[in-house]
Design a protein around this motif. Structure first.
Motif, mmCIF file in Angstrom:
data_model
loop_
_atom_site.group_PDB
_atom_site.id
_atom_site.type_symbol
_atom_site.label_atom_id
_atom_site.label_comp_id
_atom_site.label_asym_id
_atom_site.label_seq_id
_atom_site.Cartn_x
_atom_site.Cartn_y
_atom_site.Cartn_z
ATOM 1 N N ALA A 142 38.964 25.463 -25.493
ATOM 2 C CA ALA A 142 38.727 26.858 -25.826
ATOM 3 C C ALA A 142 39.557 27.745 -24.908
ATOM 4 O O ALA A 142 40.048 28.797 -25.294
ATOM 5 N N MET A 143 39.731 27.301 -23.672
ATOM 6 C CA MET A 143 40.496 28.059 -22.696
ATOM 7 C C MET A 143 40.880 27.120 -21.573
ATOM 8 O O MET A 143 40.069 26.301 -21.137
ATOM 9 N N ASP A 144 42.117 27.211 -21.106
ATOM 10 C CA ASP A 144 42.552 26.407 -19.975
ATOM 11 C C ASP A 144 42.308 27.209 -18.700
ATOM 12 O O ASP A 144 42.991 28.204 -18.442
ATOM 13 N N PRO A 145 41.321 26.805 -17.881
ATOM 14 C CA PRO A 145 40.976 27.598 -16.692
ATOM 15 C C PRO A 145 42.066 27.598 -15.631
ATOM 16 O O PRO A 145 42.017 28.403 -14.709
ATOM 17 N N ARG A 146 43.034 26.704 -15.756
ATOM 18 C CA ARG A 146 44.168 26.756 -14.821
ATOM 19 C C ARG A 146 45.061 27.950 -15.123
ATOM 20 O O ARG A 146 45.770 28.445 -14.241
ATOM 21 N N ALA A 227 54.216 29.204 -5.041
ATOM 22 C CA ALA A 227 54.140 27.834 -5.564
ATOM 23 C C ALA A 227 53.443 27.751 -6.911
ATOM 24 O O ALA A 227 53.835 26.982 -7.787
ATOM 25 N N GLY A 228 52.366 28.517 -7.095
ATOM 26 C CA GLY A 228 51.583 28.405 -8.321
ATOM 27 C C GLY A 228 50.411 27.459 -8.203
ATOM 28 O O GLY A 228 49.742 27.182 -9.194
ATOM 29 N N ARG A 229 50.139 26.959 -7.006
ATOM 30 C CA ARG A 229 49.010 26.043 -6.812
ATOM 31 C C ARG A 229 47.819 26.820 -6.266
ATOM 32 O O ARG A 229 47.912 27.438 -5.218
ATOM 33 N N TYR A 233 41.282 26.946 -8.727
ATOM 34 C CA TYR A 233 41.399 26.875 -10.181
ATOM 35 C C TYR A 233 42.406 25.840 -10.670
ATOM 36 O O TYR A 233 42.453 25.539 -11.859
ATOM 37 N N GLY A 234 43.215 25.312 -9.789
ATOM 38 C CA GLY A 234 44.192 24.319 -10.192
ATOM 39 C C GLY A 234 45.579 24.916 -10.369
ATOM 40 O O GLY A 234 45.819 26.092 -10.089
ATOM 41 N N THR A 235 46.495 24.086 -10.840
ATOM 42 C CA THR A 235 47.885 24.484 -11.021
ATOM 43 C C THR A 235 48.166 24.712 -12.496
ATOM 44 O O THR A 235 48.053 23.779 -13.296
ATOM 45 N N PRO A 236 48.525 25.920 -12.891
ATOM 46 C CA PRO A 236 48.880 26.127 -14.306
ATOM 47 C C PRO A 236 50.016 25.195 -14.702
ATOM 48 O O PRO A 236 50.935 24.944 -13.912
ATOM 49 N N SER A 251 51.744 32.948 -11.603
ATOM 50 C CA SER A 251 51.750 31.622 -12.215
ATOM 51 C C SER A 251 51.040 31.603 -13.562
ATOM 52 O O SER A 251 51.550 31.043 -14.544
ATOM 53 N N GLY A 252 49.859 32.208 -13.635
ATOM 54 C CA GLY A 252 49.112 32.204 -14.885
ATOM 55 C C GLY A 252 49.831 32.937 -16.010
ATOM 56 O O GLY A 252 49.993 32.384 -17.103
#
Length: 552
Positions: A142-146, A227-229, A233-236, A251-252
């Motif tokens: 439904a949605m990627d939380p990253r 970096a985007g990490r 929430y994790g790495t997109p 990043s998001g």
């Protein structure tokens, strides 16, 4: 014909239905191998999993994140992801090709719900069955939380009509969205935040031009990273380079645009936070002239350098967003710069673009240097004039001063903005961001003052050297590093990249990352840094330069 074969699997002992065409038998040992692989996957038995995949550079594995090529690449991916989600095999469909090759389709039932599908091409080598190609389809999210903190259809609609009709925006979670709290990539900060009473003016401008808000996208914590990490929430994902980082701190929004979830990524750029994810993911990304776009409603990091900007998949959309934003923003905020709508006249490919050789030699990786040199050759072959600054020693010294002074002033301002909250919330940040703020807390007032003086000197030197020319540089010092790159490796890449990106950040110039080059099979952006206030002219001319890069 349906044949039922009892086989144990990770979710417990039971029967897995195996389906074959009428009159066709499964090759000996194939079903056992397939279910053995599944058991190893559920146990995260990395050694066994490596044996189940065929050796060599031609083995394939694909999923929603993209295609992994080569046994070693696939093995590395498995080692860094921390195991696969638990699931059962609901059914196994076998289609033999010949005695030593077969296609298998497994219907999976994740324990978290939904249904998935795995397709595998198996081949028998030296008597053992191994997977030579696989594709994994998980249940749709439904949605990627990253990528997203919150998403809607739309989250907020347009307030007018214009050149952005039909476009959707992924808003970086440091930019106010009416009715929603601002989280800055930090769960504890989000928990204490109240809903914003109004959106940031820049978002209002894009909605007035016809765009809607798709959602609020993730960011690196307090936007203090490239970096985007994000530890929380994790790495997109990076769809351009599966298994690599997305780049940050926008990043998001970058990942949302690259994956097609939105057409516009609205972000911020202090030291490269739009240009770097654009480079890593093959996007267009603009850092606007400092002070030209209002930062009201934007959570500060380092106000001396903070800017708003946007990411898109193509240059035409970027130009439309740039034009809409500048036409609808309050003009009193750009008195000190030339308006982008009255951009400097830059003759297409005849304008001199200057490359700083020391920055390439000292900062970029060899593969990026080679790709960038090829890009310059493409510009030249298309009639473009690419000059080199005469005084390389002056520029090299200015870059060194710029980087050291920039990072000191940025740190001092970041601590002034967020230090009190961080002190009151120990443990709220990821290890990397916490370490960066800890260093920021150590910057003394004297060190900050000295850095500001050096920054002014370096800025004057670069302004004198560049004048009204357009500077061309790699957008980043490397291609996107692997997600599991060690912290020391990420920090080394960060330092090398910032040495390039701070030229625009410290001089307040607009900077545009344009896709078109590849290095080691991954995208790398070319960055055009223009005179202050020439944002729209830079975007329009860069579309011609991008064509030259593409056909070079």
């Amino acid at each position: 014909m349906t044949e039922r074969m009892p086989r144990p699997h990770a979710a417990g002992d039971g029967e897995v239905p195996v389906f074959l065409p009428d009159g066709v038998e499964a090759p000996a040992g194939l079903v056992e191998a397939a279910l053995g692989y599944e058991a190893a996957l559920m146990a995260d038995d990395l050694e066994s999993l490596a044996e189940y995949f065929a050796p060599g550079p031609d083995t394939l594995r694909g999923d929603e994140g993209g295609l992994l090529v080569g046994h070693d690449t696939i093995t590395r991916f498995r080692g860094r992801r921390g195991g696969a989600p638990q699931r059962r095999i609901e059914a196994l469909h076998v289609r033999p090709i010949d005695d030593d090759h077969a296609w298998l389709a497994a219907v999976t039932a994740p324990l978290g719900g939904g249904r998935g599908l795995v397709g595998q091409l198996w081949e028998r080598r030296d008597g053992a069955w191994r997977i030579s190609a696989a594709h994994v389809s998980a249940p749709p999210r439904a949605m990627d939380p990253r990528v997203w903190r919150v998403v809607g259809d739309p989250l907020l609609g347009p307030t007018g009509s214009g050149p952005l009709d039909g476009h959707t925006i992924a808003v970086k979670d440091v930019i106010a969205v009416e009715g929603f709290a601002l989280g800055a990539g930090v769960p504890a900060y989000l928990a204490g935040a109240a809903p914003a009473p109004r959106s940031a003016p820049v978002l209002d401008a894009l909605r007035a031009a016809g765009a809607s808000v798709r959602g609020i996208a993730q960011t690196d914590q307090f936007a203090y990273s490239i970096a985007g990490r994000n530890a929380a929430y994790g790495t997109p994902p990076n769809p351009a380079v599966p298994g690599a980082i997305s780049g940050g701190s926008s990043s998001g929004p970058a990942s949302a645009v690259a994956m097609g979830h939105a057409t516009i990524g609205l972000g911020t750029d202090t030291a490269g936070s739009i240009r770097i994810p654009a480079s890593y993911q093959g996007l267009w990304g603009l850092r606007t002239t400092h002070g030209a776009i209002s930062v009201d409603g934007v959570l500060p990091l380092a106000p001396s350098f903070d800017t708003v900007g946007w990411l898109t998949r193509d240059g035409e959309t970027l130009a439309a967003v740039t034009r809409a934003a500048f036409e609808r923003m309050p003009q009193q905020r750009v008195d000190a710069v030339r308006l982008a709508t009255a951009a400097l006249e830059l003759p297409a490919l005849d304008a001199p673009a200057l490359v700083l050789a020391p920055a390439l030699a000292d900062s970029a990786t060899p593969e990026v240097t080679r790709a960038f040199a090829a890009g310059l050759d493409a510009l030249r072959s298309s009639g473009g004039r690419v000059d080199v600054l005469d005084d390389d020693a002056l520029v090299a010294g200015a870059l060194d001063e710029l980087y050291e002074a920039f990072r000191t002033v940025q740190a001092a301002e970041a601590w002034a903005q967020h230090g009190s909250w961080i002190t009151a919330h120990p443990g709220a940040l990821g290890e990397d961001i916490a370490a960066r703020f800890a260093w920021a807390a150590s910057v003394t007032a004297d060190a900050e003052a000295a850095a500001r003086e050096r920054l002014a000197v370096a800025r004057t030197a670069l302004d004198a050297a560049l004048g009204d020319a357009v500077l061309v540089l790699p957008s980043a010092a490397s291609v996107a590093p692997p997600v599991d790159a060690a912290g020391a490796e990420i920090e080394a890449i960060r330092a090398a990249t910032l040495r390039i990106t701070t030229v625009a950040g410290a001089t307040g110039r607009p900077a545009l990352s344009v896709p078109g080059l590849m290095a080691g099979g991954a995208p790398i952006g070319v960055c055009f840094v223009g005179p202050r206030g020439t944002d729209l002219g830079l975007v329009e001319r860069a579309q011609e330069w991008a064509t030259a890069l593409k056909h070079g």
